[in-house]
Motif scaffolding. Structure first.
Motif, PDB file in Angstrom:
ATOM      1  N   ALA A  76       0.824  -1.214   0.000  1.00  0.00           N
ATOM      2  CA  ALA A  76       0.000   0.000   0.000  1.00  0.00           C
ATOM      3  C   ALA A  76       0.856   1.261   0.000  1.00  0.00           C
ATOM      4  N   ASN A  77       1.889   1.263   0.837  1.00  0.00           N
ATOM      5  CA  ASN A  77       2.746   2.456   0.924  1.00  0.00           C
ATOM      6  C   ASN A  77       3.511   2.694  -0.370  1.00  0.00           C
ATOM      7  N   GLU A  78       4.037   1.623  -0.948  1.00  0.00           N
ATOM      8  CA  GLU A  78       4.784   1.759  -2.205  1.00  0.00           C
ATOM      9  C   GLU A  78       3.871   2.227  -3.333  1.00  0.00           C
ATOM     10  N   SER A  79       2.676   1.670  -3.384  1.00  0.00           N
ATOM     11  CA  SER A  79       1.720   2.049  -4.435  1.00  0.00           C
ATOM     12  C   SER A  79       1.285   3.498  -4.272  1.00  0.00           C
ATOM     13  N   ARG A  80       1.036   3.891  -3.034  1.00  0.00           N
ATOM     14  CA  ARG A  80       0.608   5.268  -2.764  1.00  0.00           C
ATOM     15  C   ARG A  80       1.704   6.271  -3.140  1.00  0.00           C
ATOM     16  N   ALA A  81       2.935   5.963  -2.780  1.00  0.00           N
ATOM     17  CA  ALA A  81       4.041   6.858  -3.092  1.00  0.00           C
ATOM     18  C   ALA A  81       4.225   6.999  -4.598  1.00  0.00           C
ATOM     19  N   LEU A  82       4.088   5.893  -5.318  1.00  0.00           N
ATOM     20  CA  LEU A  82       4.230   5.932  -6.771  1.00  0.00           C
ATOM     21  C   LEU A  82       3.112   6.751  -7.407  1.00  0.00           C
ATOM     22  N   ALA A  83       1.861   6.524  -6.959  1.00  0.00           N
ATOM     23  CA  ALA A  83       0.727   7.266  -7.519  1.00  0.00           C
ATOM     24  C   ALA A  83       0.875   8.766  -7.263  1.00  0.00           C
ATOM     25  N   GLU A  84       1.322   9.118  -6.063  1.00  0.00           N
ATOM     26  CA  GLU A  84       1.499  10.542  -5.745  1.00  0.00           C
ATOM     27  C   GLU A  84       2.599  11.155  -6.606  1.00  0.00           C
ATOM     28  N   ARG A  85       3.680  10.409  -6.818  1.00  0.00           N
ATOM     29  CA  ARG A  85       4.789  10.917  -7.634  1.00  0.00           C
ATOM     30  C   ARG A  85       4.340  11.153  -9.068  1.00  0.00           C
TER      31      ARG A  85
END
Length: 405
Positions: free
Chosen positions: A344-353
């Protein structure tokens, strides 16, 4: 036999039967194959022929045109995603009830894993939930052939064609499985397999990708071989690729084990049928009947549900009780990936970037099955009738002792 759980001082259900076979298994044939590679001096696939021979044999076994061996099943998924054109900002639909590699492989290539729910009777990716999750950013779908069972490939082939997205079969647990007489890995655009220690075909680690598509096979070869092309020069790198090569030692073991696999699969199928029959009238135990289009089951796991234990939060206690009864390797299975903080954290960080929305998963079926499912490993299906009957006794004993857990 006393009905008192072994956990509480009773006699273990498997107390008086021989220990089940260990896994992985190896003997003189594997030993000689390793010695042959050792003495040849050609230890890497760029200088030997063992990996190449294994690729041909595996492709024939799974009924595909091409097979490209590589380091492990996780990187098989990542290479398959890259070969099918999945990249930064794309979305890949995956089931939440699977090993983390199915989702992390998407993140490795800069794509976002999107979770679609499973069918709670089969634990397999639900085609209807999958189609509902498709967006304009969807580039691939990864149906997982969990436990040796086969996802509804008729439905996924149709979805792939309808939406022009790649279908990547995660067959890590399904070597030898077939759908309507055709081997898994030959049904989607590509298929991926794992040869990790627990798998039915094992070299400790390793993997392979299968496809009928010549262009995809060439792309996969280059991704595995630092951008080289078949027949090209040593320093000819026509694309940017990884170095994911399998060693000749691993392929030597796999060639022997591939020859042994059909007989072991026959044993697993027979014991699976016996165990199903012995448990068919046990109250509270639910075992899914495979789709009749699954013409050969991989039997990597024997999985069953005990909903009453799940509703009372006692499933993990039941696993502990089975271990006390002498059942080796009993497991509660996966924690669903849509609840995994790392993903979840990795996916969220990628989407935000990337400045794009992160799809939110609602997967109630995955939540239910992850709370009440119990797994038995494939080597539990390699014993005698007596050993299989003792396993059934243990399950019956534990399932009937809900109040004592």
């Amino acid at each position: 036999m006393t009905s008192t759980l072994a956990l509480h001082g009773g006699t273990a259900a498997l107390a008086d039967v021989p220990a089940l076979p260990r896994w992985p298994q190896g003997g003189q044939e594997e030993e000689q194959a390793l010695v042959d590679v050792l003495r040849s001096g050609a230890w890497g696939s760029t200088h030997g022929e063992v990996v190449r021979n294994f690729e041909g044999e595996f492709a024939q076994f799974q009924q595909t045109k091409h097979a490209v061996a590589l380091a492990n099943g996780t990187l098989a998924l990542a290479a398959s995603l890259r070969a099918t054109g999945v990249g930064v900002g794309d979305e890949v639909i995956v089931p939440p009830y699977t090993f983390i590699a199915t989702a992390s492989a998407a993140l490795f290539v800069g794509a976002i894993p999107v979770f679609a729910d499973v069918d709670e009777h089969t634990h397999l990716l639900d085609p209807a939930a999958t189609e509902a999750a498709i967006t304009e950013r969807t580039k691939a779908i990864i149906p997982v052939h969990l436990a040796g069972n086969v996802a509804d490939m008729d439905a996924f082939q149709a979805i792939g064609e309808r939406h022009q997205v790649a279908i990547i079969e995660d067959a890590a647990q399904a070597v030898g499985a077939q759908w309507q007489g055709r081997g898994v890995g030959a049904l989607g655009d590509v298929g991926t397999f794992s040869f990790q220690t627990s798998k039915n075909l094992s070299a400790g680690e390793g993997g392979i990708v299968t496809t009928d598509d010549d262009a995809l096979a060439a792309a996969l070869y280059s991704l595995v071989n630092v951008g080289r092309v078949p027949g090209g020069g040593w320093y000819q790198h026509d694309s940017v690729g990884y170095n994911l090569r399998l060693t000749e030692f691993q392929a030597a073991i796999l060639r022997v084990q591939l020859r042994q696999l059909p007989e072991l699969q026959r044993q697993r199928a027979a014991n699976d049928a016996l165990l199903r029959d012995l448990l068919s009238d046990v109250e509270g135990v639910q075992i899914a009947t495979p789709d009749p289009r699954v013409t050969s089951h991989g039997h990597h796991l024997f999985i069953f549900r005990v909903p009453e234990l799940g509703s009372q939060g006692k499933r993990d206690a039941a696993v502990e009780a089975l271990a006390a009864e002498g059942v080796p390797g009993a497991s509660p299975g996966y924690v669903p990936l849509h609840r995994n903080e790392a993903v979840a954290n990795e996916s969220r960080a990628l989407a935000e970037r990337l400045g794009q929305p992160l799809p939110q998963a609602a997967c109630p079926s995955a939540d239910r099955v992850s709370s009440d499912t119990i797994w038995l490993p494939q080597f539990s299906l390699l014993g005698s009738d007596e050993q299989t009957e003792a396993i059934a006794t243990a399950i019956t004993k534990v399932a009937g002792a809900t109040d004592a857990l």
